[in-house]
Each structure stands twice: as C-alpha cells, then as structure tokens.
Write a protein that holds these residues in place. Structure first.
Motif, PDB file in Angstrom:
ATOM      1  N   LEU A  81       0.809  -1.216   0.000  1.00 22.77           N
ATOM      2  CA  LEU A  81       0.000   0.000   0.000  1.00 22.77           C
ATOM      3  C   LEU A  81       0.844   1.268   0.000  1.00 22.77           C
ATOM      4  N   ASP A  82       1.912   1.317   0.765  1.00 27.91           N
ATOM      5  CA  ASP A  82       2.741   2.528   0.790  1.00 27.91           C
ATOM      6  C   ASP A  82       3.264   2.855  -0.602  1.00 27.91           C
ATOM      7  N   ALA A  83       3.789   1.846  -1.294  1.00 30.84           N
ATOM      8  CA  ALA A  83       4.303   2.078  -2.648  1.00 30.84           C
ATOM      9  C   ALA A  83       3.177   2.447  -3.601  1.00 30.84           C
ATOM     10  N   VAL A  84       2.026   1.819  -3.458  1.00 30.74           N
ATOM     11  CA  VAL A  84       0.902   2.101  -4.340  1.00 30.74           C
ATOM     12  C   VAL A  84       0.399   3.527  -4.149  1.00 30.74           C
ATOM     13  N   MET A  85       0.362   4.016  -2.915  1.00 27.64           N
ATOM     14  CA  MET A  85      -0.094   5.388  -2.690  1.00 27.64           C
ATOM     15  C   MET A  85       0.808   6.381  -3.409  1.00 27.64           C
ATOM     16  N   ALA A  86       2.105   6.114  -3.412  1.00 28.96           N
ATOM     17  CA  ALA A  86       3.016   6.984  -4.158  1.00 28.96           C
ATOM     18  C   ALA A  86       2.766   6.862  -5.661  1.00 28.96           C
ATOM     19  N   ASP A  87       2.500   5.643  -6.124  1.00 27.80           N
ATOM     20  CA  ASP A  87       2.283   5.421  -7.553  1.00 27.80           C
ATOM     21  C   ASP A  87       1.033   6.128  -8.069  1.00 27.80           C
ATOM     22  N   ILE A  88      -0.041   6.127  -7.276  1.00 28.16           N
ATOM     23  CA  ILE A  88      -1.301   6.672  -7.787  1.00 28.16           C
ATOM     24  C   ILE A  88      -1.436   8.175  -7.567  1.00 28.16           C
ATOM     25  N   ALA A  89      -0.514   8.770  -6.816  1.00 32.95           N
ATOM     26  CA  ALA A  89      -0.646  10.202  -6.500  1.00 32.95           C
ATOM     27  C   ALA A  89      -0.883  11.067  -7.739  1.00 32.95           C
TER      28      ALA A  89
END
Length: 311
Positions: A81-89
């Motif tokens: 989730l942490d990496a995904v939140m950065a990806d979707i920003a």
C-alpha cells in the motif's frame, strides 16, 4: 468515467476484466513484467459465471500516468500500500474517488491520511479467486459481489456516478448505505477463515472432520468481541450465515492466505489478524493460551520468520 485498476492480479484482473469486457473506460496500473504478460497473452479469466478473453488490455506504469482518473480501484496487497499510494498520486485529482478492496480496516486510515477522507470510499468484495503463474485468473465459486459506499464527506452525486460506472458490468455491484459495518463483518469472516485454515493447514471441512468446529467458533466469537467493542457487532443473520459456511462438514473452503503459505509467498497476516488483535481492549485480552486469534497470528509470524531466514 475513467477508471484506473491498480493491479491485474486475482481481484483487480477479475473486476477490471469484467468492466473492460462491458465496455468501460478501464486502464490497469501494473509493473512492467505483468504488462508484458498482458501484451503477450491478454487478460484471461476462467469463471463458472462466464470466461473472459481480452487480447488487448490498456495498461500503464506509474511513471507514465500523466492525467487524473475519476475512480481508482485498489486491489493491491496490504504490504504494497505505501508504494501504491506513491504510484497513484499523479492520478488523484480533487474530485477523484478511491475505492479500496483490501481486507481489514487499517488501509482506510493510511489512505485518509495521504489523500483525505473525502476521497476514500469504503469497499469490500466477496469472491474466491487465484492467479496462476501464466497470468490466468481462476474464479472458484458462484459469488462475485463488490459492495462500496460513502464513509465521510463524499459527494453523493459522485458516489452515485461511480456506482453507475460499476453497475451492470458482469458482476454484482452494490451501493451500500452502511459499508463500514459490512467491512467489519467481512473482516471477521476472513480473519476466522484465514486464521483457522492457516493454523491447521487444512480446509474448513478437514478441520471440522478433525473435531475442530469448536475452535472455529471460538475464533469467530473472539473476533466478534473485538468488533463489538469497536461499535460494529456482527448482525445476527450475518453471524449465522458466516458460521454455517465456516463449519460446514466436507467443505473444501480454504483462505487465499493459506494458498499464499502453500506457495511460499508473503501473507497479509499483520493486516488481517495482527491489526484485529491490536484492537482488543486491554481489559478483554485473554491469557495467551486461550486466544485462538493470537495463536493463529503467531503461527503466521513464525512462518514469515522462517521464510525470511531461508531466503
């Protein structure tokens, strides 16, 4: 409505594939290896509710997102989730809605903190899926429910528009007036099913055959007590239906978490079992030998420790 499906694994690939087959404007956010697999083989779903074979699948990597999406459906694992939140920003605009289909509740707190609670819907799905090594998604049962709803601050018209985008797309979309309650109830179900089938390394039916029905019920009641103290006790019809499924003699039901263990993969033990365990009020904490939840969680932590040591 432009829809971004984060991940093309079992959950994302299934619901995204249904949406794409229904003509919706869908793009998958995937890593390069999965994107290459989609280019070579397309998106394939094998389901008792109807197969899907899509030779051309729109996909993008995070670095190539250059404009926002109206709806972002998160189907990643909790540990990503942490990496995904950065990806979707870059895909999140002021009017974007984020629909997470992760298990448990912790992800809502993280998404709220990063993007604002007004953008984050509650959501859950009830579907039994797996992704094979060749990328084919296999659907095991007759259910493919996806329920979601507003939590706090979401504009009703935007939520309704999201429902219309997901409705009549080949799966059972539902707009829930009480999604937080439903998410807690699902959490109890998967914590019990995942905890007991991983602990015993067996299906529900095998556990029942071994005389372990009382352990299943004890684990469900322990999880239910935590939900009750949090203000979300399972409703009686839901409780009865869940216990019937979780104690059915001869049932081949196993949790996806057990399939992860059997493949030697990482699990969502911390998100599903550990977070539930941490929410127990101090006065409700039983002695360690009486807590089936703690035993199941410790079992999965030991598996993770061994996996890390042997890699």
């Amino acid at each position: 409505m432009r829809i971004l499906i984060v991940g093309a694994g079992a959950v994302g690939g299934y619901f995204g594939g249904r949406l794409l087959a229904a003509g919706r404007d869908v793009t998958f956010l995937v890593r390069a290896a999965r994107g290459q697999q989609l280019d070579e083989h397309g998106l394939r779903v094998r389901s008792p509710l109807g197969d899907i074979d899509l030779p051309r699948v729109p996909w993008v990597q995070a670095r190539d997102i250059d404009r926002p999406f109206a709806l972002i459906l998160l189907s990643c694992k909790a540990g990503q989730l942490d990496a995904v939140m950065a990806d979707i920003a870059p895909a999140v605009a002021p009017d974007t809605l984020i629909l997470p289909l992760l298990n448990g509740m912790r992800h809502l707190e993280l998404l709220d903190a990063r993007f604002g609670a007004d953008k984050v819907l509650g959501g859950k799905c009830f579907v039994s899926l797996d992704k094979r090594a060749d990328g084919t998604i296999v659907h095991f049962n007759q259910r493919d429910d996806l329920a979601f709803g507003a939590r706090v601050g979401q504009d009703g018209a935007r939520v309704q528009a999201a429902f219309e985008a997901l409705d009549n797309a080949g799966f059972a979309a539902q707009l829930s007036p009480d999604i937080t309650q439903e998410m807690w109830e699902k959490w109890l179900f998967i914590a019990t099913g995942g905890g007991i089938t991983c602990l015993m390394r067996a299906s529900v039916g095998d556990v029942v055959a071994a005389g372990g029905e009382d352990l299943i019920c004890d684990l469900f009641e322990e999880c239910s007590a935590i939900a009750r103290r949090a203000g979300y006790p399972p409703r009686e019809p839901v409780r009865e239906a869940f216990l019937q499924v979780l104690t059915e003699p001869g049932s081949a039901l196993t949790a996806s978490m057990l399939r992860d263990v059997e493949r030697g993969d990482g699990t969502e033990a911390d998100h599903v079992l550990g977070d539930l365990l941490r929410r127990r009020p101090v006065e409700d904490v039983e002695t360690p030998d009486r807590s089936v939840l703690r035993l199941a969680y410790t079992h999965l932590l030991a598996y993770a420790a061994r996996r890390a040591r042997e890699q």
